[in-house]
Design a protein around this motif. Structure first.
Motif, short mmCIF file in Angstrom:
data_model
loop_
_atom_site.label_atom_id
_atom_site.label_comp_id
_atom_site.label_asym_id
_atom_site.label_seq_id
_atom_site.Cartn_x
_atom_site.Cartn_y
_atom_site.Cartn_z
N LEU A 182 -7.92 -6.16 -2.83
CA LEU A 182 -6.96 -5.06 -2.83
C LEU A 182 -7.07 -4.20 -4.08
O LEU A 182 -6.48 -3.10 -4.12
CB LEU A 182 -5.52 -5.60 -2.71
N SER A 219 0.63 0.38 -4.60
CA SER A 219 0.24 -0.85 -5.32
C SER A 219 1.24 -1.26 -6.40
O SER A 219 0.90 -2.02 -7.32
CB SER A 219 -1.16 -0.70 -5.94
N GLU A 263 -5.51 0.57 4.87
CA GLU A 263 -4.35 1.41 5.19
C GLU A 263 -4.56 2.14 6.51
O GLU A 263 -3.63 2.26 7.32
CB GLU A 263 -4.09 2.41 4.05
N LEU A 312 0.83 -1.21 0.00
CA LEU A 312 0.00 0.00 0.00
C LEU A 312 0.87 1.26 0.00
O LEU A 312 0.54 2.25 -0.67
CB LEU A 312 -0.93 0.00 1.22
N ARG A 314 -8.85 -0.76 0.03
CA ARG A 314 -7.46 -0.31 0.23
C ARG A 314 -7.40 0.83 1.26
O ARG A 314 -6.54 0.85 2.13
CB ARG A 314 -6.84 0.14 -1.09
#
Length: 540
Positions: free
Chosen positions: A519, A488, A529, A484, A525
């Motif tokens: 993801l 990516s 995170e 992350l 995502r």
């Protein structure tokens, strides 16, 4: 003389020839002066850009003769009513060009002794300019009991009544006021007036004789004999004490000149001690009231402050852009509290209507009606550097500017506290920042703290990922976080982890299966995170 203002002649007499010498006064010594500013080289252009009248007395610190001349030439272009009236400097007295420029501008030129300390001269000048006509009259009339008498007036009266020269000092031996000196002033007196420590040998002798202990512990007048070898003349000294138990507020020193002191000098000194205690206590009480008002203005005592009343009491404008600065120590905070006076000095030099207050372990500065964020930022950066150079104090500062007016000061202080509280802002490497500059770091840190402190906001799926890592000695959490952070990019994340890209791809597939997320989905995502940054590894 309008409004009973202090004259240049009165100011010079108070500073004494030991400290200040008049080089030239185109308008004479009766010119009235009310305001003072202390300026360094970097400050001069900003003062020239100021609209309206400039401060009437300028103390130029570290400004050489060439820069002083240029500044005076530029001052001449202003309306006479907007120019300063007195210039005090250590460097320009021997320069014909400076004297000519000062004469053309109609500005009196005063030379300060090269050993005079700016941090002593500046407060002395400010106290002199703040004296009321009643205070000056009390000194002339010898009325020690006049309600408006101040320490300067007291020193003059005691000197006249005893036939000696008087210095009034605080408990740290800083000179608060003194009488005029004559040719018989010894080096101890001269050095103390200049803000310098007395000869070390003599100070050691005073300690050996127990002089300091006696004035701290009793109300007696101590007779200190002369010391011809060190060129030190006889003195009488008495402590200034008040309250039960007695609190030490300072000392009064009376140096004998060429003529003997008068027989009743000790009696006069005892009376002066009581008067000085009253004056100093009055001064200590007044700032405590002012400090309470300032704290209310900064929002330290909750909401509901009557801003118009506070502004009237502090003589501040209620409207107009302002700036609020917060200063916090990096490391031990004790040194910052002890340096609040130095910060106040620099703030007053930058803008004479500034307000400085220590609240908790931080120091806050308000610059009223000051909206130039660039000039404020430049000054704060210089202040941060000066604190480190002068005191070895490492600090961070946060600036809120422009602030709409006094009603917004409390909110601005809360903003600078948000910056100073943010670990991310602290780790940015910048020692001076604004909320605008640190907005991302501050808001992100506050969001993460909010998630961290509220377990219902913790995603239980993350605990499953931690359980898998423990059971299989895997590194799925670390791998996902690196992925992350690399936006990516598998190859960049794999390089950071020092694994093969295919290894990382396998770990990411396993993580998606354990977490039950995709993801490739932006929402998944983002949530993941935040959770990885805020939620610690689940304990077994």
């Amino acid at each position: 003389m309008p409004d009973g203002a202090t004259t240049l002649g009165e100011l010079l007499a108070a500073l004494d020839h030991t400290v200040a010498t008049l080089v030239d006064a185109p308008a004479g010594e009766s010119v009235p002066v009310r305001s003072v500013a202390l300026a360094e080289p970097a400050d001069l252009p900003e003062h020239l850009e100021t609209e309206g009248p400039l401060p009437e007395v300028y103390l130029l610190v570290g400004v050489d003769a060439d820069a002083t001349e240029r500044w005076l030439r530029e001052i001449t272009a202003r309306d006479p009513g907007q120019r300063p009236r007195v210039l005090m400097t250590k460097s320009a007295n021997d320069s014909p060009a400076v004297r000519a420029a000062a004469a053309e501008a109609g500005v009196a030129l005063v030379h300060l002794h090269r050993q005079a300390r700016w941090d002593q001269v500046f407060p002395l000048v400010r106290r002199m300019l703040a004296r009321s006509p009643g205070q000056r009259a009390a000194a002339d009339d010898h009325d020690l009991l006049a309600p408006d008498t101040d320490l300067f007036g007291l020193a003059q009266v005691v000197a006249k009544e005893t036939g000696g020269m008087v210095s009034i000092e605080d408990p740290q031996s800083h000179v608060l006021a003194y009488s005029a000196s004559d040719a018989s002033a010894d080096q101890l007196r001269i050095r103390s007036i200049l803000g310098r420590e007395g000869p070390s040998d003599y100070l050691r002798i005073l300690r050996e004789w127990g002089v300091f202990d006696r004035v701290r512990r009793s109300d007696e007048v101590v007779d200190v004999p002369e010391h011809p070898e060190l060129d030190i003349r006889r003195r009488l000294v008495v402590g200034i004490r008040r309250g039960t138990p007695a609190r030490m507020l300072g000392t009064i020193w009376l140096q004998q000149g060429d003529a003997p002191l008068r027989p009743d000098a000790a009696q006069v000194l005892r009376g002066a001690s009581a008067v000085a205690a009253r004056i100093i206590a009055r001064g200590l009480d007044a700032p405590s009231t002012e400090a309470l008002l300032v704290r209310r203005l900064f929002g330290a005592h909750g909401d509901g402050v009557d801003v118009p009343s506070v502004a009237a009491a502090l003589n501040l404008p209620t409207t107009g852009p302002a700036a609020v600065i917060g200063i916090a120590a990096i490391g031990p905070v004790a040194g910052l509290a002890a340096s609040s006076g130095l910060i106040r000095l620099h703030a007053s030099a930058f803008r004479d209507d500034s307000v400085t207050e220590a609240i908790g372990d931080r120091v806050y500065v308000l610059l009223p009606s000051y909206h130039s964020e660039h000039s404020v930022g430049s000054w704060v950066r210089r202040l941060v550097a000066q604190l480190e150079q002068a005191r070895g104090l490492v600090v961070r500062a946060a600036v809120a500017a422009p602030v709409a007016g006094l009603t917004a000061v409390a909110g601005a202080r809360a903003e600078v506290d948000r910056v100073l509280d943010s670990p991310a802002a602290a780790s940015s490497g910048s020692r001076v920042s604004t909320l605008a500059e640190a907005r991302t770091a501050v808001l992100l840190a506050e969001i993460l703290e909010l998630v961290r402190d509220r377990p219902p906001l913790h995603d239980p799926r993350l605990a499953a990922l931690d359980d898998y890592d423990r059971e299989h000695a895997a590194e799925l959490r670390v791998s996902v976080r690196a992925y992350l952070r690399a936006h990516s990019e598998v190859s960049a994340a794999a390089a950071a982890l020092r694994v093969h890209p295919n290894t990382l791809r396998y770990r990411l597939r396993r993580a998606e299966a354990v977490l039950g997320i995709d993801l490739a989905d932006p929402a998944d995502r983002l949530l993941l995170e935040i959770q990885l940054a805020a939620v610690p590894i689940a304990q077994p």
